[in-house]
Design a protein around this motif. Structure first.
Motif, PDB file in Angstrom:
ATOM      1  N   UNK A  31      47.428  42.589  33.624  1.00 54.58           N
ATOM      2  CA  UNK A  31      47.718  42.394  35.427  1.00 54.58           C
ATOM      3  C   UNK A  31      47.912  44.167  35.752  1.00 54.58           C
ATOM      4  N   UNK A  32      47.551  44.978  34.727  1.00 52.84           N
ATOM      5  CA  UNK A  32      47.557  46.491  35.114  1.00 52.84           C
ATOM      6  C   UNK A  32      46.352  47.025  34.517  1.00 52.84           C
ATOM      7  N   UNK A  33      45.279  46.814  35.412  1.00 49.56           N
ATOM      8  CA  UNK A  33      44.028  47.185  34.948  1.00 49.56           C
ATOM      9  C   UNK A  33      43.803  48.983  34.978  1.00 49.56           C
ATOM     10  N   UNK A  34      44.576  49.387  35.890  1.00 52.60           N
ATOM     11  CA  UNK A  34      44.638  50.776  35.931  1.00 52.60           C
ATOM     12  C   UNK A  34      45.255  51.805  34.535  1.00 52.60           C
ATOM     13  N   UNK A  35      45.821  50.860  34.024  1.00 51.97           N
ATOM     14  CA  UNK A  35      46.135  51.331  32.450  1.00 51.97           C
ATOM     15  C   UNK A  35      45.232  51.059  31.251  1.00 51.97           C
ATOM     16  N   UNK A  61      45.906  34.425  36.186  1.00 48.28           N
ATOM     17  CA  UNK A  61      44.349  34.296  36.443  1.00 48.28           C
ATOM     18  C   UNK A  61      43.720  35.442  36.705  1.00 48.28           C
ATOM     19  N   UNK A  62      44.453  36.521  37.658  1.00 49.93           N
ATOM     20  CA  UNK A  62      44.019  37.798  37.993  1.00 49.93           C
ATOM     21  C   UNK A  62      43.940  38.964  36.678  1.00 49.93           C
ATOM     22  N   UNK A  63      44.939  38.466  35.767  1.00 53.37           N
ATOM     23  CA  UNK A  63      44.850  39.341  34.501  1.00 53.37           C
ATOM     24  C   UNK A  63      43.606  38.979  33.661  1.00 53.37           C
ATOM     25  N   UNK A  64      43.315  37.826  33.658  1.00 56.91           N
ATOM     26  CA  UNK A  64      41.916  37.396  33.030  1.00 56.91           C
ATOM     27  C   UNK A  64      40.673  38.018  33.718  1.00 56.91           C
ATOM     28  N   UNK A  65      40.733  37.814  35.034  1.00 59.29           N
ATOM     29  CA  UNK A  65      39.666  38.514  35.557  1.00 59.29           C
ATOM     30  C   UNK A  65      39.438  40.022  35.248  1.00 59.29           C
TER      31      UNK A  65
END
Length: 290
Positions: A31-35, A61-65
């Motif tokens: 859930x931290x895509x900026x990393x 679900x957000x993390x999976x996406x």
């Protein structure tokens, strides 16, 4: 998904001949895509996008996406694995369906039986053994054709068994080391060291694990990477000793001799020579990538 009754697709080779398996594996929360890009640029051999323990249920679900989007668009030449949720759950099955063919490998948590791994097709699987049942079934799990490696989930395991003595944990580690070796898998990496600022403790722990046959370690912060590499790199003394054995073996081969005589009068047989060659190769690999 696997068709019932069909054989799982075997994974590709876990590493090119003559190279060592990864030394550093860095977790990054899904859930931290900026990393994600920062993790890939950290110097870790493998980045693990975590959809399980590092992510609260409301954001899974957000993390999976996030993971799927990154994997579709990535350009960096660094292995990226994804730790999915428990395959016994609908969420875990959805994770596998979304990223199974995008990631370089999936890390399957809470594996207690080889049968759950039949669902993993078209991807390499790393089975995480995190319970008593998983340890008991370690040999069968390691032998599953989809499994490219196994690892311990030590915190969950220690909590389940109420273990407070390190020697008891070492006994469990050795069982997994043996299961992996018997199945022809790469060495088992160590679990995370939770004290991010304790570099001396991390190095000491890595060296203790190395003595048990464990190799490499997962990290939860980029600052741990250098210490882990240092701990698993052969010392100058070990490297020099290994180089001496390799040189003696090459001379014996040139002279047509089966026995390898060392300068100090000792003899080295084939397993010792093979180990010396691996030590020299590992020292060179880690020196070249520091």
């Amino acid at each position: 998904m696997n068709v019932p009754g069909s054989a799982p697709t075997p994974p590709p080779a876990t590493r090119p001949l003559g190279t060592w398996p990864p030394v550093t594996w860095l977790y990054v929360p899904g859930d931290r895509p900026e990393r994600f890009a920062k993790a890939v640029a950290s110097g870790a051999d493998v980045v693990i996008i975590d959809l399980e323990d590092a992510v609260v249920p409301a954001r899974k679900d957000e993390a999976r996406a996030n993971a799927a989007a990154y994997l579709r668009a990535r350009t960096a030449d660094v292995a990226v694995h994804v730790r999915i949720n428990d395959l016994a759950t609908e969420r875990g099955q959805a994770d596998l369906a979304a990223i199974g063919e995008l990631a370089d490998a999936v890390r399957v948590p809470k594996v207690e039986s080889p049968h759950v791994l039949n669902a993993v097709t078209g991807a390499r699987a790393y089975a995480l053994l995190e319970s008593a049942a998983g340890i008991v079934a370690a040999r069968d799990i390691a032998a599953h054709p989809s499994v490219a490696g196994v690892a311990l989930g030590e915190q969950d395991l220690a909590a389940e068994l109420s273990i407070t003595d390190e020697s008891a944990m070492n006994h469990l580690r050795l069982q997994v080391v043996l299961a992996a070796a018997a199945a022809g898998l790469p060495p088992v990496p160590m679990s995370v060291y939770p004290h991010v600022k304790d570099e001396a403790g991390l190095v000491a722990s890595c060296r203790a694990g190395r003595a048990l046959g464990l190799f490499g370690r997962t990290a939860i912060h980029p600052r741990q990477i250098s210490a882990i590499r240092s701990a698993f790199r052969p010392t100058e003394e070990e490297t020099a000793r290994a180089a001496e054995i390799v040189e003696a073996a090459e001379q014996a081969e040139q002279d047509g001799l089966g026995a390898v005589a060392l300068p100090d009068g000792r003899f080295a047989d084939a397993p010792i020579v093979a180990r010396a060659r691996r030590t020299v190769a590992l020292a060179r690999q880690l020196a070249d990538t520091e």
